[in-house]
Scaffold this motif. Structure first.
Motif, mmCIF file in Angstrom:
data_model
loop_
_atom_site.group_PDB
_atom_site.id
_atom_site.type_symbol
_atom_site.label_atom_id
_atom_site.label_comp_id
_atom_site.label_asym_id
_atom_site.label_seq_id
_atom_site.Cartn_x
_atom_site.Cartn_y
_atom_site.Cartn_z
ATOM 1 N N ALA A 1 9.055 15.516 -4.886
ATOM 2 C CA ALA A 1 10.210 16.396 -5.044
ATOM 3 C C ALA A 1 9.871 17.779 -4.511
ATOM 4 O O ALA A 1 8.694 18.154 -4.437
ATOM 5 N N PRO A 2 10.872 18.584 -4.102
ATOM 6 C CA PRO A 2 10.601 19.884 -3.476
ATOM 7 C C PRO A 2 9.689 20.794 -4.293
ATOM 8 O O PRO A 2 8.867 21.497 -3.734
ATOM 9 N N GLN A 3 9.842 20.765 -5.615
ATOM 10 C CA GLN A 3 9.051 21.663 -6.440
ATOM 11 C C GLN A 3 7.623 21.183 -6.635
ATOM 12 O O GLN A 3 6.822 21.857 -7.276
ATOM 13 N N HIS A 4 7.280 20.022 -6.064
ATOM 14 C CA HIS A 4 5.963 19.439 -6.300
ATOM 15 C C HIS A 4 5.035 19.508 -5.095
ATOM 16 O O HIS A 4 3.925 18.976 -5.147
ATOM 17 N N ALA A 5 5.462 20.108 -3.997
ATOM 18 C CA ALA A 5 4.596 20.217 -2.822
ATOM 19 C C ALA A 5 5.088 21.347 -1.935
ATOM 20 O O ALA A 5 6.289 21.564 -1.808
ATOM 21 N N ARG B 1 0.851 -1.191 0.000
ATOM 22 C CA ARG B 1 0.000 0.000 0.000
ATOM 23 C C ARG B 1 0.891 1.247 0.000
ATOM 24 O O ARG B 1 1.509 1.576 1.006
ATOM 25 N N LEU B 2 0.923 1.922 -1.138
ATOM 26 C CA LEU B 2 1.774 3.099 -1.313
ATOM 27 C C LEU B 2 1.002 4.365 -1.000
ATOM 28 O O LEU B 2 -0.214 4.444 -1.201
ATOM 29 N N LEU B 3 1.746 5.391 -0.543
ATOM 30 C CA LEU B 3 1.153 6.697 -0.263
ATOM 31 C C LEU B 3 2.083 7.783 -0.775
ATOM 32 O O LEU B 3 3.284 7.770 -0.491
ATOM 33 N N ILE B 4 1.537 8.714 -1.547
ATOM 34 C CA ILE B 4 2.251 9.944 -1.871
ATOM 35 C C ILE B 4 1.357 11.087 -1.417
ATOM 36 O O ILE B 4 0.170 11.113 -1.715
ATOM 37 N N ALA B 5 1.933 12.002 -0.640
ATOM 38 C CA ALA B 5 1.110 13.040 -0.024
ATOM 39 C C ALA B 5 1.897 14.319 0.144
ATOM 40 O O ALA B 5 3.113 14.302 0.367
ATOM 41 N N GLY B 6 1.208 15.443 0.028
ATOM 42 C CA GLY B 6 1.810 16.746 0.249
ATOM 43 C C GLY B 6 0.772 17.827 0.093
ATOM 44 O O GLY B 6 -0.237 17.647 -0.602
ATOM 45 N N ASP B 7 0.974 18.948 0.749
ATOM 46 C CA ASP B 7 0.064 20.082 0.564
ATOM 47 C C ASP B 7 0.279 20.652 -0.827
ATOM 48 O O ASP B 7 1.412 20.881 -1.254
ATOM 49 N N GLN B 8 -0.818 20.900 -1.534
ATOM 50 C CA GLN B 8 -0.786 21.422 -2.902
ATOM 51 C C GLN B 8 0.093 20.546 -3.796
ATOM 52 O O GLN B 8 0.938 21.029 -4.545
ATOM 53 N N LEU B 9 -0.110 19.268 -3.701
ATOM 54 C CA LEU B 9 0.679 18.310 -4.468
ATOM 55 C C LEU B 9 0.465 18.529 -5.962
ATOM 56 O O LEU B 9 -0.668 18.561 -6.445
ATOM 57 N N SER B 10 1.554 18.689 -6.687
ATOM 58 C CA SER B 10 1.485 18.964 -8.121
ATOM 59 C C SER B 10 1.147 17.705 -8.903
ATOM 60 O O SER B 10 1.693 16.630 -8.628
ATOM 61 N N PRO B 11 0.264 17.811 -9.910
ATOM 62 C CA PRO B 11 -0.015 16.654 -10.777
ATOM 63 C C PRO B 11 1.234 16.139 -11.489
ATOM 64 O O PRO B 11 1.291 14.970 -11.887
ATOM 65 N N LYS B 12 2.266 17.000 -11.637
ATOM 66 C CA LYS B 12 3.485 16.588 -12.329
ATOM 67 C C LYS B 12 4.242 15.507 -11.569
ATOM 68 O O LYS B 12 5.083 14.815 -12.140
ATOM 69 N N SER B 13 3.956 15.357 -10.276
ATOM 70 C CA SER B 13 4.663 14.351 -9.486
ATOM 71 C C SER B 13 4.072 12.958 -9.652
ATOM 72 O O SER B 13 4.679 11.974 -9.229
ATOM 73 N N LEU B 14 2.888 12.865 -10.270
ATOM 74 C CA LEU B 14 2.152 11.604 -10.245
ATOM 75 C C LEU B 14 2.459 10.617 -11.372
ATOM 76 O O LEU B 14 2.478 9.405 -11.121
ATOM 77 N N PRO B 15 2.649 11.036 -12.637
ATOM 78 C CA PRO B 15 2.799 10.043 -13.715
ATOM 79 C C PRO B 15 3.825 8.953 -13.465
ATOM 80 O O PRO B 15 3.516 7.764 -13.679
ATOM 81 N N PRO B 16 5.047 9.253 -12.967
ATOM 82 C CA PRO B 16 5.995 8.149 -12.728
ATOM 83 C C PRO B 16 5.509 7.177 -11.653
ATOM 84 O O PRO B 16 5.744 5.965 -11.757
ATOM 85 N N VAL B 17 4.852 7.710 -10.624
ATOM 86 C CA VAL B 17 4.361 6.840 -9.554
ATOM 87 C C VAL B 17 3.234 5.953 -10.070
ATOM 88 O O VAL B 17 3.179 4.742 -9.793
ATOM 89 N N LEU B 18 2.329 6.547 -10.852
ATOM 90 C CA LEU B 18 1.226 5.775 -11.431
ATOM 91 C C LEU B 18 1.760 4.694 -12.371
ATOM 92 O O LEU B 18 1.273 3.557 -12.368
#
Length: 395
Positions: A301-305, A227-244
């Motif tokens: 990554a720092p620029q994504h949240a 069960r994976l979790l990626i989380a952050g305030d104002q999480l950028s959609p750009k951070s998601l494609p590699p994880v998906l």
């Protein structure tokens, strides 16, 4: 006996003299400059603990029109909100806005009584502290935040003009994450880096005591369902494609993997994979439940949240997968509590997820060794700030 009485009397007089000096000596004033991106809970945690040793004054700096001042009830003087937004998107008006803010602060605060300025970011607080330093000679310390890293990543030329002078004139530079140092160092010349980092240190933002009171370790079980979790305030959609894509790669290899995305709902309508769920930024209790239901936390990554939850994740025993420039560097060597991974590489993410699964019990033991997470305890952190205030001329 008479000699002992005289010695005792002199000792009492000396102690009384020291006590009187301490009581009558005025406390030094620390002027806090902060924007809406500074968490009120962090600011309150710091000033509530330092109040009495220093006198805390606050000025809120809006960065957008109509922004309401963040409540900070622990500040001894009511917070003034500058009427001039320090909007970094307005390139040609920013210098003028800083001058107006400096004039406003001069009207609201007796700067002749301010011993030290604490800028809670480079972009808003730091640029203003730099201006006040040049005008009034007041020393300042400046914190490097996630917001600053994001801005620097997206605006390298403007950051060179706006932020490097702030770093160069700061008496002390505070990094809220060790890896922010690596990012900033990569943007500086060797000579600039040597000057700036000689006055730098890392002081993490503390955790809400709730997390330290509810520390948890996962049972070191076989990872049948990851069960994976990626989380952050104002999480950028750009951070998601590699994880998906990493999730898809693992599922094609017949691994049972699910993903929870917290803080980014923009792609929830287009991602139809039933193994992926999207949740808005949660309450503290909501995040607590999500972490307890997860096995591995992926730090964006720092620029994504604007803010991440890796400290909260560690408090709940979650191994970390982190960007090499944004991991828990300094807490533990790579491979102990998680792995550095190229967060834009789905293949690398997939392999590191499996590696964590294979070593889950060992990693859990290393996370246990970090508890009770003193580096994130405000009762310890505030003493570090007092030492910084002292060395910077504020105490």
């Amino acid at each position: 006996m008479v000699l002992l009485q005289l010695l005792f009397q002199k000792k009492e007089e000396a102690l009384k003299s020291l006590t009187n000096d301490y009581v009558t000596c005025p406390m030094k004033n620390i002027l806090h400059l902060y924007s809406e991106n500074a968490l009120a809970s962090d600011l309150t945690a710091l000033v509530s603990r330092t109040q009495g040793t220093v006198q805390n004054i606050g000025v809120f700096l809006p960065q957008n029109e109509g922004c309401v001042a963040t409540p900070a009830p622990e500040l001894s003087i009511p917070v003034h909100s500058s009427p001039t937004p320090l909007d970094s998107t307005k390139h040609f008006q920013y210098d003028q806005a800083v001058r107006k803010c400096a004039a406003f602060v001069g009207q609201q605060v007796n700067l002749s009584e301010v011993s030290l300025i604490h800028a809670h970011s480079l972009l808003a607080g730091g640029t203003l502290a730099h201006a006040l330093h040049l005008q009034h000679g007041i020393p300042y310390i400046a914190a490097v935040t996630m917001e600053d890293i994001r801005f620097w990543h997206d605006n390298p030329l403007r950051s060179r003009k706006l932020l490097v002078p702030v770093l160069e004139k700061a008496t002390r530079v505070i990094f809220l994450n060790n890896n922010f140092q690596d990012f900033v160092a990569s943007r500086l010349s060797d000579s600039d880096a040597d000057r700036i980092f000689s006055r730098a240190l890392t002081l993490h933002n503390g955790l809400d005591p709730f997390w330290l009171q509810n520390i948890h370790i996962h049972k070191p079980v076989s990872m049948i369902h990851i069960r994976l979790l990626i989380a952050g305030d104002q999480l950028s959609p750009k951070s998601l494609p590699p994880v998906l894509k990493a999730v898809q790669l693992l599922r094609k290899r017949n691994y049972d993997v699910s993903l929870t995305v917290v803080g980014c709902t923009q792609q929830s309508a287009v991602v139809k994979d039933p193994s992926v769920r999207f949740l808005p930024s949660p309450t503290r209790e909501g995040l607590f439940q999500i972490l307890r239901e997860s096995d591995i936390y992926i730090t964006p990554a720092p620029q994504h949240a604007t803010r991440q939850y890796y400290a909260e994740a560690l408090s709940q025993g979650l191994p970390l997968l982190y960007d090499p420039h944004n991991g828990p560097d300094g807490l533990s060597p790579d491979g102990k509590i998680g792995y550095a991974t190229h967060t834009q590489s789905a293949d690398d993410l997939a392999e590191k997820i499996l590696l964590v699964g294979e070593r889950y019990a060992t990693i859990e033991q290393h996370i246990t060794d970090l508890h009770p997470l003193h580096l994130f305890n405000w009762d310890e952190i505030y003493r570090g700030y007092l030492r910084v205030y002292d060395s910077a001329g504020g105490v």
